[in-house]
Design a protein around this motif. Structure first.
Motif, mmCIF file in Angstrom:
data_model
loop_
_atom_site.group_PDB
_atom_site.id
_atom_site.type_symbol
_atom_site.label_atom_id
_atom_site.label_comp_id
_atom_site.label_asym_id
_atom_site.label_seq_id
_atom_site.Cartn_x
_atom_site.Cartn_y
_atom_site.Cartn_z
ATOM 1 N N ILE A 142 6.774 32.724 -24.895
ATOM 2 C CA ILE A 142 5.386 33.162 -24.880
ATOM 3 C C ILE A 142 5.255 34.656 -25.187
ATOM 4 N N ALA A 143 6.269 35.444 -24.794
ATOM 5 C CA ALA A 143 6.212 36.890 -24.996
ATOM 6 C C ALA A 143 6.241 37.246 -26.480
ATOM 7 N N SER A 144 6.702 36.319 -27.303
ATOM 8 C CA SER A 144 6.830 36.621 -28.727
ATOM 9 C C SER A 144 5.564 36.283 -29.516
ATOM 10 N N LEU A 145 4.605 35.635 -28.877
ATOM 11 C CA LEU A 145 3.372 35.291 -29.582
ATOM 12 C C LEU A 145 2.725 36.554 -30.133
ATOM 13 N N SER A 146 2.039 36.395 -31.254
ATOM 14 C CA SER A 146 1.513 37.575 -31.935
ATOM 15 C C SER A 146 0.457 38.297 -31.108
ATOM 16 N N TRP A 147 -0.082 37.633 -30.109
ATOM 17 C CA TRP A 147 -1.051 38.299 -29.238
ATOM 18 C C TRP A 147 -0.370 39.298 -28.305
ATOM 19 N N PHE A 148 0.896 39.051 -28.030
ATOM 20 C CA PHE A 148 1.582 39.865 -27.023
ATOM 21 C C PHE A 148 2.640 40.765 -27.641
ATOM 22 N N GLU A 149 3.489 40.188 -28.451
ATOM 23 C CA GLU A 149 4.562 40.977 -29.088
ATOM 24 C C GLU A 149 5.199 41.887 -28.062
ATOM 25 N N MET A 150 5.655 41.295 -27.002
ATOM 26 C CA MET A 150 6.110 42.111 -25.875
ATOM 27 C C MET A 150 7.576 42.506 -25.970
ATOM 28 N N ILE A 183 2.480 39.875 -19.198
ATOM 29 C CA ILE A 183 1.302 39.324 -19.869
ATOM 30 C C ILE A 183 0.070 39.511 -18.999
ATOM 31 N N GLY A 184 0.248 39.378 -17.693
ATOM 32 C CA GLY A 184 -0.855 39.648 -16.772
ATOM 33 C C GLY A 184 -1.339 41.086 -16.891
ATOM 34 N N VAL A 185 -0.388 41.989 -17.035
ATOM 35 C CA VAL A 185 -0.746 43.395 -17.214
ATOM 36 C C VAL A 185 -1.574 43.560 -18.487
ATOM 37 N N MET A 186 -1.130 42.882 -19.528
ATOM 38 C CA MET A 186 -1.851 42.961 -20.798
ATOM 39 C C MET A 186 -3.248 42.384 -20.680
ATOM 40 N N GLU A 187 -3.359 41.335 -19.876
ATOM 41 C CA GLU A 187 -4.671 40.728 -19.702
ATOM 42 C C GLU A 187 -5.614 41.722 -19.018
ATOM 43 N N TYR A 188 -5.094 42.365 -17.984
ATOM 44 C CA TYR A 188 -5.905 43.377 -17.310
ATOM 45 C C TYR A 188 -6.315 44.467 -18.291
ATOM 46 N N ALA A 189 -5.345 44.921 -19.058
ATOM 47 C CA ALA A 189 -5.609 45.993 -20.023
ATOM 48 C C ALA A 189 -6.719 45.571 -20.982
ATOM 49 N N ARG A 190 -6.582 44.351 -21.481
ATOM 50 C CA ARG A 190 -7.554 43.834 -22.432
ATOM 51 C C ARG A 190 -8.958 43.787 -21.821
ATOM 52 N N SER A 239 -2.065 17.344 -42.780
ATOM 53 C CA SER A 239 -0.785 17.033 -42.163
ATOM 54 C C SER A 239 0.317 17.692 -42.977
ATOM 55 N N LEU A 240 1.300 18.237 -42.313
ATOM 56 C CA LEU A 240 2.449 18.821 -43.010
ATOM 57 C C LEU A 240 3.674 18.003 -42.611
ATOM 58 N N PRO A 241 3.898 16.916 -43.325
ATOM 59 C CA PRO A 241 4.921 15.958 -42.877
ATOM 60 C C PRO A 241 6.308 16.577 -42.733
ATOM 61 N N GLU A 242 6.573 17.630 -43.484
ATOM 62 C CA GLU A 242 7.921 18.193 -43.469
ATOM 63 C C GLU A 242 8.178 19.088 -42.262
ATOM 64 N N MET A 243 7.109 19.585 -41.654
ATOM 65 C CA MET A 243 7.303 20.582 -40.593
ATOM 66 C C MET A 243 7.460 19.973 -39.213
ATOM 67 N N PRO A 244 8.418 20.466 -38.439
ATOM 68 C CA PRO A 244 8.541 20.015 -37.057
ATOM 69 C C PRO A 244 7.371 20.554 -36.243
ATOM 70 N N ALA A 245 6.949 19.803 -35.259
ATOM 71 C CA ALA A 245 5.803 20.265 -34.465
ATOM 72 C C ALA A 245 5.901 19.823 -33.012
ATOM 73 N N HIS A 246 7.116 19.511 -32.568
ATOM 74 C CA HIS A 246 7.275 19.065 -31.187
ATOM 75 C C HIS A 246 7.306 20.237 -30.218
ATOM 76 N N LYS A 247 8.216 21.167 -30.461
ATOM 77 C CA LYS A 247 8.364 22.281 -29.540
ATOM 78 C C LYS A 247 7.200 23.251 -29.722
ATOM 79 N N THR A 248 6.883 23.924 -28.648
ATOM 80 C CA THR A 248 5.709 24.786 -28.638
ATOM 81 C C THR A 248 5.654 25.743 -29.822
#
Lengths: 348, 348
Positions: B283-291, B256-263, A214-223
């Motif tokens: 979601i576009a900023s996730l390290s899987w996409f870096e869009m 992201i759909g395009v990326m999925e097809y590509a993958r 558990s990382l009590p200091e870190m927020p974890a609500h938003k995605t």
DNA sequence: CTGAAAGCGCTTACAG
DNA sequence: CTGAAAGCGCTTACAG
């Protein structure tokens, strides 16, 4: 801004205000001919009944309030939709109150609901402060808690998923795959602790040692916070429990964070590490993640909360019993049998 | 359910109803001693003023309505938050109306707002039907459109991002990287068509042939639908334009759909194919996409819509001018220089 | 089936 | 600084 009133409509037709009012309220005692005359006049004058005025005269506003924990969080939307459908079907208007995780906003909304004389309230407080409980106790409006569990003394019924049972299911799933070094990443909320309880009890039942990070200091609500939380939890997890073969994350985004760490460090999921979450968010189903998770009927959950509230409003039978929704396992590709390689490594 | 009224408070203290009312409305003509007596009494009796009753007597409800295109879609939440903050700061109550993409619900909400005598309305209709326009024309409440553009004849001001300009920026970016075979996947909405216009104009300005793919039958509003939309668009895209080196998707999830097809087809992003979107979703900023994508200040957009509405309510200066927000490019790793290998392949 | 009247809980000039 | 009275736009018994 002086709008047409019921009196204008009555004068226009040479009938009494009462008669127009009867039309407005679908009163059966109304001549078909008169009805049509009024209908026509209302259209011609573009008369719009004043809700506020109706509400002072009537006992009920036929409006209910629903709080949204965080409008930036899509997790709650299916619940809300379930509530909304049910309320609409029953002729109630639903008013949303956005909380943005602020206890103060929760208090304000309840007060607002009282001033507006809402007929009922479905709430999702982040915490059950004394202040909130006192306010709720004074509130004459029927209240149901959704996805939150009030203290038992409060007599407020709730509708929630059985997070405890869900966590047990997940542990059974993982042990069934042969895993014995199963780590749990805790989200420190009511729900998270409920899941942790299920995890701990289940592990102990299997004779396994619970391992909680558990990382009590870190927020974890938003995605995005939660993903970061999962990612950041990994170094500690791996240093404290280097032989871990499966991680059960308290929420899906936390699980995705775990996967991100794994990806960045050449750990293969699920071959080297099984990862699972809870909540069954859409994102967990993307082909990049295919995450095994715990699901429950979110739409139905909202609907049942609405039905329960309606019962209370209508004062049907005295018992207002809380409802616990069953959960189920969603099997995907992020969890797999403990493979032999890993097994052998452990023996060395 | 017979609550305490202002009369109860007055009687309790032996003062007049008017005096209590003055307290409620922060009237300056009130003895400090009396004020305190009333404050105490209200607390003791737990008196909650009835909003409906206040609203019949007053001209204003100090409430404004905001429609939400789809409560299941988190895209709009930042906008909503901007509106909310501004309204709260100005002492207004914000009421959300969930539309779920239904034109009927839009109509209902406007009617509801009229009945409730809201002071203002911020709306996000999916389409500008004649019916809606007529209703709006009859509505005496000030209205602002948010992220939607009303027909010019309607005189309804709007606040939107400059999607046209954003698309131009994206095309410039891609051509700057050396791409010449740039394909656009269209989302067939007002916003999507605006982006397409920017794409087409920009391409033609560069002497390039616009290449547009669209699947009119497929839904693409919700995230998962949009991802599928992008994925499904690829076969047609590649068969019609096999030499494509860059895809500019109308929205991030489509990208992201395009990326999925590509993958799934061994196409490497960005080495073999540059992919970009628009909207700058989390979601576009996730390290899987870096869009790479187009962004604008969503929170500010909402806030400005609220400010514009407030001006209209207060009847400050006559001109109610629409606002177009500037966009900016968010550079990430999904777009890259047209590489030599690709170049050579094309020459063969 | 319809109307006259009282009332819902508040606000707002108007007096004093 | 305070009170008595009229009024906001509606609903709801009560008569007829």
């Amino acid at each position: 801004m002086c709008l047409t009133t019921i009196r204008d409509v009555a004068n226009y037709l040479g009938v009494s205000v009462s008669t127009v009012s009867r039309y407005l309220n679908n009163h059966p005692d109304l001549n078909e001919e008169t009805r049509q005359k009024i209908e026509k006049a209302i259209r011609e004058l573009d008369y719009v009944p004043n809700s506020a005025a109706r509400n002072v005269s009537r006992l009920s506003t036929r409006t209910i309030g629903l709080t949204i924990p965080d409008i930036q969080d899509s997790y709650f939307s299916d619940n809300a939709y379930g509530v909304e459908r049910c309320m609409l079907e029953n002729g109630y208007t639903l008013i949303y109150g956005s909380l943005n995780r602020s206890p103060k906003r929760m208090l304000d909304f309840v007060q607002y609901a009282r001033e507006m004389r809402f007929d009922g309230l479905i709430i999702t407080p982040e915490e059950w402060s004394e202040e909130l409980l006192t306010l709720l106790r004074r509130t004459e409006i029927p209240v149901v808690a959704l996805r939150r569990r009030p203290p038992e003394t409060s007599e407020i019924p709730y509708v929630d998923a059985d997070h405890y049972g869900g966590a047990c299911r997940m542990v059974e799933h993982l042990t069934g795959l042969g895993h014995r070094s199963i780590c749990h990443i805790l989200l420190n909320t009511d729900i998270g602790r409920e899941r942790m309880r299920g995890y701990v009890d289940s592990m102990e039942r299997c004779g396994l040692e619970p391992r909680i990070i558990s990382l009590p200091e870190m927020p974890a609500h938003k995605t995005m916070d939660a993903i970061a939380y999962g990612r950041e939890a990994m170094p500690e997890l791996l240093s404290r429990y280097p032989d871990t073969t499966a991680v059960f994350a308290s929420t899906d985004p936390i699980g995705i964070g775990v996967m991100e760490y794994a990806r960045n460090h050449g750990i293969c999921v699920p071959d080297d590490l099984s990862v699972s979450g809870s909540g069954d968010l859409e994102i967990a189903s993307l082909s990049w993640f295919e995450m095994t998770t715990i699901a429950f009927e979110r739409y139905e959950l909202g609907r049942r909360a609405a039905e329960l509230l309606l019962k209370m409003i209508r004062k049907e039978d005295g018992r207002k019993e809380s409802i616990l929704f069953d959960t189920h396992l969603v099997l995907r590709k992020s969890t797999a049998h403990l493979n032999d390689r890993k097994e052998k490594e452990k023996l060395l």
